[in-house]
Design a protein around this motif. Structure first.
Motif, PDB file in Angstrom:
ATOM      1  N   ASN A 105       0.804  -1.220   0.000  1.00 46.78           N
ATOM      2  CA  ASN A 105       0.000   0.000   0.000  1.00 46.78           C
ATOM      3  C   ASN A 105       0.838   1.272   0.000  1.00 46.78           C
ATOM      4  O   ASN A 105       0.308   2.379   0.093  1.00 46.78           O
ATOM      5  N   GLY A 106       2.171   1.139  -0.085  1.00 45.91           N
ATOM      6  CA  GLY A 106       3.050   2.297  -0.163  1.00 45.91           C
ATOM      7  C   GLY A 106       3.619   2.742   1.158  1.00 45.91           C
ATOM      8  O   GLY A 106       4.512   3.606   1.182  1.00 45.91           O
ATOM      9  N   GLU A 107       3.138   2.218   2.270  1.00 45.05           N
ATOM     10  CA  GLU A 107       3.634   2.628   3.579  1.00 45.05           C
ATOM     11  C   GLU A 107       4.908   1.880   3.935  1.00 45.05           C
ATOM     12  O   GLU A 107       5.149   0.769   3.450  1.00 45.05           O
ATOM     13  N   THR A 108       5.696   2.505   4.809  1.00 42.43           N
ATOM     14  CA  THR A 108       6.929   1.881   5.274  1.00 42.43           C
ATOM     15  C   THR A 108       6.672   1.205   6.617  1.00 42.43           C
ATOM     16  O   THR A 108       6.065   1.790   7.525  1.00 42.43           O
ATOM     17  N   LEU A 109       7.108  -0.042   6.724  1.00 44.75           N
ATOM     18  CA  LEU A 109       6.878  -0.806   7.950  1.00 44.75           C
ATOM     19  C   LEU A 109       7.726  -0.212   9.076  1.00 44.75           C
ATOM     20  O   LEU A 109       8.926   0.009   8.923  1.00 44.75           O
ATOM     21  N   ARG A 110       7.057   0.060  10.209  1.00 41.43           N
ATOM     22  CA  ARG A 110       7.718   0.720  11.342  1.00 41.43           C
ATOM     23  C   ARG A 110       7.559  -0.097  12.603  1.00 41.43           C
ATOM     24  O   ARG A 110       6.614  -0.884  12.738  1.00 41.43           O
ATOM     25  N   ARG A 111       8.455   0.190  13.544  1.00 42.71           N
ATOM     26  CA  ARG A 111       8.385  -0.415  14.869  1.00 42.71           C
ATOM     27  C   ARG A 111       8.733   0.649  15.890  1.00 42.71           C
ATOM     28  O   ARG A 111       9.813   1.241  15.844  1.00 42.71           O
ATOM     29  N   ASN A 112       7.772   0.887  16.797  1.00 40.75           N
ATOM     30  CA  ASN A 112       7.926   1.952  17.810  1.00 40.75           C
ATOM     31  C   ASN A 112       8.144   3.309  17.151  1.00 40.75           C
ATOM     32  O   ASN A 112       8.879   4.168  17.659  1.00 40.75           O
ATOM     33  N   GLY A 113       7.537   3.488  15.983  1.00 35.22           N
ATOM     34  CA  GLY A 113       7.619   4.757  15.291  1.00 35.22           C
ATOM     35  C   GLY A 113       8.817   4.925  14.389  1.00 35.22           C
ATOM     36  O   GLY A 113       8.919   5.930  13.674  1.00 35.22           O
ATOM     37  N   PHE A 114       9.752   3.981  14.400  1.00 35.83           N
ATOM     38  CA  PHE A 114      10.955   4.084  13.580  1.00 35.83           C
ATOM     39  C   PHE A 114      10.894   3.063  12.445  1.00 35.83           C
ATOM     40  O   PHE A 114      10.445   1.918  12.640  1.00 35.83           O
ATOM     41  N   PRO A 115      11.354   3.445  11.243  1.00 38.39           N
ATOM     42  CA  PRO A 115      11.355   2.497  10.125  1.00 38.39           C
ATOM     43  C   PRO A 115      12.234   1.282  10.423  1.00 38.39           C
ATOM     44  O   PRO A 115      13.303   1.402  11.024  1.00 38.39           O
ATOM     45  N   ILE A 116      11.756   0.116   9.991  1.00 39.82           N
ATOM     46  CA  ILE A 116      12.502  -1.129  10.191  1.00 39.82           C
ATOM     47  C   ILE A 116      13.522  -1.276   9.064  1.00 39.82           C
ATOM     48  O   ILE A 116      13.195  -1.129   7.882  1.00 39.82           O
ATOM     49  N   LEU A 117      14.749  -1.588   9.434  1.00 43.03           N
ATOM     50  CA  LEU A 117      15.815  -1.785   8.463  1.00 43.03           C
ATOM     51  C   LEU A 117      16.073  -3.290   8.342  1.00 43.03           C
ATOM     52  O   LEU A 117      16.584  -3.921   9.274  1.00 43.03           O
ATOM     53  N   ALA A 118      15.692  -3.860   7.204  1.00 43.48           N
ATOM     54  CA  ALA A 118      15.843  -5.307   6.982  1.00 43.48           C
ATOM     55  C   ALA A 118      17.214  -5.577   6.373  1.00 43.48           C
ATOM     56  O   ALA A 118      17.489  -5.205   5.230  1.00 43.48           O
ATOM     57  N   LYS A 119      18.084  -6.217   7.143  1.00 40.49           N
ATOM     58  CA  LYS A 119      19.427  -6.551   6.684  1.00 40.49           C
ATOM     59  C   LYS A 119      19.516  -8.036   6.363  1.00 40.49           C
ATOM     60  O   LYS A 119      18.880  -8.868   7.017  1.00 40.49           O
ATOM     61  N   THR A 120      20.328  -8.365   5.396  1.00 45.50           N
ATOM     62  CA  THR A 120      20.527  -9.760   4.993  1.00 45.50           C
ATOM     63  C   THR A 120      21.911 -10.221   5.447  1.00 45.50           C
ATOM     64  O   THR A 120      22.926  -9.652   5.014  1.00 45.50           O
ATOM     65  N   PRO A 121      22.004 -11.216   6.317  1.00 45.34           N
ATOM     66  CA  PRO A 121      23.319 -11.720   6.769  1.00 45.34           C
ATOM     67  C   PRO A 121      23.956 -12.603   5.691  1.00 45.34           C
ATOM     68  O   PRO A 121      23.970 -13.835   5.778  1.00 45.34           O
ATOM     69  N   VAL A 122      24.505 -11.974   4.665  1.00 43.04           N
ATOM     70  CA  VAL A 122      25.027 -12.710   3.505  1.00 43.04           C
ATOM     71  C   VAL A 122      26.150 -13.652   3.910  1.00 43.04           C
ATOM     72  O   VAL A 122      26.174 -14.836   3.530  1.00 43.04           O
ATOM     73  N   GLU A 123      27.103 -13.164   4.703  1.00 40.04           N
ATOM     74  CA  GLU A 123      28.241 -14.005   5.091  1.00 40.04           C
ATOM     75  C   GLU A 123      27.794 -15.180   5.958  1.00 40.04           C
ATOM     76  O   GLU A 123      28.311 -16.288   5.816  1.00 40.04           O
ATOM     77  N   LYS A 124      26.824 -14.947   6.830  1.00 39.86           N
ATOM     78  CA  LYS A 124      26.339 -16.023   7.691  1.00 39.86           C
ATOM     79  C   LYS A 124      25.634 -17.109   6.860  1.00 39.86           C
ATOM     80  O   LYS A 124      25.815 -18.305   7.109  1.00 39.86           O
ATOM     81  N   ILE A 125      24.846 -16.681   5.877  1.00 36.49           N
ATOM     82  CA  ILE A 125      24.166 -17.658   5.019  1.00 36.49           C
ATOM     83  C   ILE A 125      25.180 -18.450   4.194  1.00 36.49           C
ATOM     84  O   ILE A 125      25.073 -19.669   4.046  1.00 36.49           O
ATOM     85  N   GLN A 126      26.215 -17.755   3.700  1.00 32.13           N
ATOM     86  CA  GLN A 126      27.241 -18.434   2.911  1.00 32.13           C
ATOM     87  C   GLN A 126      28.011 -19.436   3.757  1.00 32.13           C
ATOM     88  O   GLN A 126      28.290 -20.558   3.314  1.00 32.13           O
ATOM     89  N   GLN A 127      28.332 -19.073   4.977  1.00 35.57           N
ATOM     90  CA  GLN A 127      29.085 -19.966   5.852  1.00 35.57           C
ATOM     91  C   GLN A 127      28.275 -21.208   6.199  1.00 35.57           C
ATOM     92  O   GLN A 127      28.787 -22.333   6.158  1.00 35.57           O
ATOM     93  N   ALA A 128      27.010 -21.019   6.530  1.00 28.33           N
ATOM     94  CA  ALA A 128      26.171 -22.169   6.883  1.00 28.33           C
ATOM     95  C   ALA A 128      25.962 -23.090   5.678  1.00 28.33           C
ATOM     96  O   ALA A 128      25.907 -24.315   5.827  1.00 28.33           O
ATOM     97  N   THR A 129      25.870 -22.517   4.495  1.00 26.78           N
ATOM     98  CA  THR A 129      25.687 -23.337   3.291  1.00 26.78           C
ATOM     99  C   THR A 129      26.950 -24.126   2.962  1.00 26.78           C
ATOM    100  O   THR A 129      26.891 -25.313   2.627  1.00 26.78           O
ATOM    101  N   ASN A 130      28.095 -23.478   3.078  1.00 31.77           N
ATOM    102  CA  ASN A 130      29.356 -24.169   2.795  1.00 31.77           C
ATOM    103  C   ASN A 130      29.644 -25.270   3.808  1.00 31.77           C
ATOM    104  O   ASN A 130      30.301 -26.264   3.477  1.00 31.77           O
ATOM    105  N   ASN A 131      29.184 -25.117   5.045  1.00 31.28           N
ATOM    106  CA  ASN A 131      29.453 -26.123   6.071  1.00 31.28           C
ATOM    107  C   ASN A 131      28.808 -27.465   5.757  1.00 31.28           C
ATOM    108  O   ASN A 131      29.300 -28.515   6.196  1.00 31.28           O
TER     109      ASN A 131
END
Length: 572
Positions: free
Chosen positions: A236-262
Motif C-alpha cells: 500500500n506504499g507505507e513503510t513498515l515501522r516499529r515503535n515509530g521508527f522504520p525497520i531496516l531489513a538486513k541480509t546476513p550474507v556471510e552467515k548464510i554463505q558460511q552455513a551453506t558451505n558447512n
C-alpha cells in the motif's frame, strides 16, 4: 513449423531454396537471342556460327519440378502424426521461497519479492527435467505446489504468491527446509533443493548442520538483499515501522554463505549470471537416461515423408546418365534383398545375430530356434510362454541375482511356487535390496498362505457334510410320524404374523423409504444444478484461492501457530 495442423516441416529453413530454384529455372529456360551478333556478322554466315535448339524443354522443366520437390523433402515435410509415450527423468527439484515481510525491502529494485520471482522464472526456463515442487515459508511453511512435471504450474503460483497472503508472519527458514525434505522419499537420491531467503538465524543454521539429509542431496541457497539492508515498503506504499521508527531489513550474507558451505551446498547471491543459472539448472540433471520412467503422457510425433519427395529428383538424375545408370542397375539387381531368402551379408552373421534380427521383427518362434546363447534362448522360451523349457535352461546357469530372478518368474508362471520362492530367496541373498524379487517373493508367500487356508476350509466343509449325511434327521422322522405337524406349523406361523404388528410397520416403512429416496434424488439434482450455477459465478482469482488454501493449512496447525505468536516471534 506447422500449417493448419495438417502439414509440418521439421527443417523449414530449406524452404528458402524454393524461390532460388525457381529463379534459376526461369533463367535456364529463357531462349538465347542473337541480336548483337546479327549486327556484326552477315546473315548467311551467322547460320553456320550459331546453333538454335528446336526441341522442347520438357527435360528442363522436369528437372526444375524435381528440384522443387527435393527442397520440400529436405525441409522434413510430414502429413501424419503418431502418439508416442513420453519419459521423464526421476529428478525431483523443490523450490523453497522466503515469503516474510522483509521480502518487500527495497535494497534490490524494485524489491526483493519481485527479484525472487524473476530468479525462479529464470531457473524454470532453463533446460530442467523431472518433477518440481514449491514450498513457501514465513512464520510457518506451506506446500504451494506438490510435485508436478509441468513447470508452468509453478509459474502460475508465482503470480499469486505474496507475503501479505501468508497466514502467519515471520521468517522460519528451518521450517521450510524441514517441509521440503519431508516431501522426499528415502529412496529419492536424485533430489535437489533450491532455497531463496534473506534471513538466517541461529536456529536455522543449527537445523542445516544437524539435518543429514541436506548434505546428501543437491542443495543451493540464493541470498536476497544486502548487508546494509533497506526499509520495508508494503504494497500500500507505507513503510513498515516499529515503535515509530522504520525497520531496516538486513541480509546476513556471510552467515548464510558460511552455513551453506558447512554442509557442502552451493551459495549464490541475487546477482545471478547466465553461468550461475546454467550451473543451478544442470545440478538437477545428473541421472542416467536408463533410469527414466514413463510419465503416462503421450506425445505427438510427426512422421516425415521427405524421402518420397526426393525420389523424383533421383530418377531425373539417373535419366541424365541413361547408359551408365542402366549398367549400374543391371549390376546391382542380383544384390537386392529378397524376402524369405538369405542375402550374401547373412553368410557373415552368427546364429545369435540372426536370432536378434528375428526378435526385432517380433518373430520369437524363429529366434528361439536360432539362439545359441543359453540366456537369450531362455528369454525366447519365456517370450513364447514355454515356461518349462525356460526354467530348465535357467536352472543350469543361474548364478547372478538377475538370473535367479528370471528363474523365479519362469517357475512361478509354470505353477511351481515352492521352487520359485527358493529362487527369489537366492536372488535376495546375493542382492538384499532387489526390490522386484522381494515383491514377487512376498506375493507368492501370500498366495501360498491363501491356498493353505482355502484347503483347510474345504476340508472342514467336507467333514461337516459327512457328519450331516451320517446323522439322521429327527425333524423328518417326526414329520413322517405325525402328518398333522406341517399343517399346525403353517397355522401357527399365520397366527403369529397376524399378531405381530411389526410386519405391517415394515411394509409401510419400506414404501415410505421409497418415497423418500425419490424425493432425495430430485433434491440432489436441484442441489447439483444450483452448485453448477454458483461455480460459474466464482471468479478465478489465483491470489485469493491461494490465500484461502494457506489459511486452511494455517487453521490445521492453529495450536502450534498460536504458541509461536505468544512467544513474540519477529513478524518480518
Amino acid at each position: 513449423m506447422t500449417l493448419f495442423n495438417l502439414v509440418h516441416f521439421t527443417r523449414p529453413e530449406w524452404l528458402l531454396l524454393i524461390p532460388i530454384v525457381g529463379l534459376l529455372g526461369v533463367l535456364f529456360t529463357m531462349k538465347a537471342t542473337h541480336q548483337g551478333l546479327k549486327q556484326l556478322i552477315a546473315p548467311h554466315l551467322l547460320v553456320h556460327l550459331t546453333h538454335e535448339h528446336k526441341g522442347h524443354n520438357l527435360n528442363k522443366w522436369l528437372g526444375i519440378l524435381s528440384s522443387l520437390l527435393l527442397c520440400l523433402g529436405l525441409s522434413g515435410i510430414s502429413f501424419d502424426k503418431s502418439s508416442t509415450p513420453l519419459y521423464v527423468a526421476p529428478n525431483k527439484t523443490i523450490f523453497v521461497v522466503d515469503q516474510s515481510l522483509s521480502m518487500y525491502a527495497t535494497d534490490v529494485r524494485p524489491n526483493r519479492q519481485t527479484k525472487a520471482k524473476q530468479i525462479l522464472r529464470d531457473i524454470l526456463n532453463q533446460d530442467m527435467e523431472g518433477e518440481f515442487a514449491l514450498v513457501a515459508f514465513a512464520g510457518d511453511a506451506y506446500v504451494i505446489s506438490p510435485f508436478t512435471q509441468d513447470k508452468q504450474t509453478l509459474i502460475h503460483f508465482l503470480v499469486a504468491l505474496d507475503p501479505v497472503i501468508m497466514p502467519l508472519y515471520g521468517s522460519q527458514f528451518h521450517k521450510g527446509l524441514e517441509l521440503a525434505t519431508g516431501l522426499l522419499d528415502p529412496t529419492d537420491t536424485n533430489a535437489h533443493i533450491i532455497a531463496i531467503t534473506d534471513e538466517l538465524n541461529d536456529q536455522d543454521a543449527a537445523f542445516m548442520e544437524d539435518n543429514g539429509r541436506l548434505s546428501n542431496l543437491k542443495f543451493d541457497v540464493i541470498a536476497l538483499g544486502t548487508e546494509a539492508g533497506a526499509n520495508i515498503r508494503v504494497p500500500n506504499g507505507e513503510t513498515l515501522r516499529r515503535n515509530g521508527f522504520p525497520i531496516l531489513a538486513k541480509t546476513p550474507v556471510e552467515k548464510i554463505q558460511q552455513a551453506t558451505n558447512n554442509i557442502g551446498g552451493n551459495f549464490y547471491t541475487h546477482d545471478l549470471t547466465p553461468t550461475d543459472l546454467k550451473t543451478i539448472s544442470q545440478s538437477s540433471d545428473f541421472s542416467d537416461a536408463r533410469d527414466a520412467k514413463d510419465s503416462g503422457v503421450l506425445g505427438v510425433t510427426w512422421n516425415e515423408q521427405g524421402q518420397w519427395f526426393a525420389l523424383p529428383f533421383l530418377l531425373w538424375m539417373l535419366w541424365q546418365f541413361k547408359t551408365r545408370a542402366l549398367f549400374v542397375f543391371l549390376v546391382a539387381l542380383p544384390l537386392l534383398p529378397q524376402q524369405g531368402k538369405a542375402t550374401p551379408m547373412d553368410w557373415f552373421k552368427t546364429p545369435d545375430q540372426k536370432a536378434q534380427e528375428a526378435v526385432n521383427l517380433g518373430d520369437w518362434e524363429e529366434a528361439r530356434a536360432l539362439f545359441e546363447n543359453p540366456n537369450w534362448k531362455a528369454a525366447s522360451h519365456y517370450a513364447t510362454e514355454d515356461y518349462d523349457s525356460a526354467a530348465e535352461l535357467l536352472r543350469e546357469f543361474a548364478h547372478s541375482p538377475e538370473e535367479y530372478y528370471n528363474l523365479g518368474n519362469a517357475l512361478a508362471l509354470k505353477g511351481d511356487l515352492d521352487d520359485a520362492i527358493e529362487a527369489y530367496k537366492s536372488a535376495l541373498k546375493q542382492k538384499p535390496n532387489f526390490k522386484e524379487a522381494q515383491q514377487n517373493l512376498e506375493y507368492l508367500q501370500d498366495l501360498k498362505e491363501q491356498q493353505k487356508q482355502q484347503q483347510e476350509q474345504d476340508n472342514q466343509q467336507g467333514n461337516q457334510q459327512n457328519k450331516q449325511q451320517n446323522t439322521p434327521d429327527k425333524t423328518q422322522q417326526n414329520s413322517k410320524d405325525n402328518p398333522r405337524s406341517e399343517d399346525e406349523n403353517q397355522d401357527t406361523q399365520s397366527q403369529t404374523q397376524d399378531k405381530d404388528p411389526l410386519n405391517q410397520d415394515n411394509q409401510s416403512s419400506s414404501s415410505t423409504e421409497q418415497d423418500n429416496s425419490s424425493q432425495d434424488m430430485s433434491s440432489s439434482q436441484e442441489t447439483q444444478q444450483a452448485l453448477d450455477q454458483w461455480l460459474r459465478q466464482i471468479q478465478d482469482d489465483p491470489g485469493t484461492l491461494l490465500q484461502r488454501k494457506l489459511w486452511y493449512l494455517h487453521q490445521e496447525r492453529r495450536n502450534e501457530n498460536r504458541f509461536n505468536e505468544e512467544e513474540g516471534m519477529q513478524p518480518w
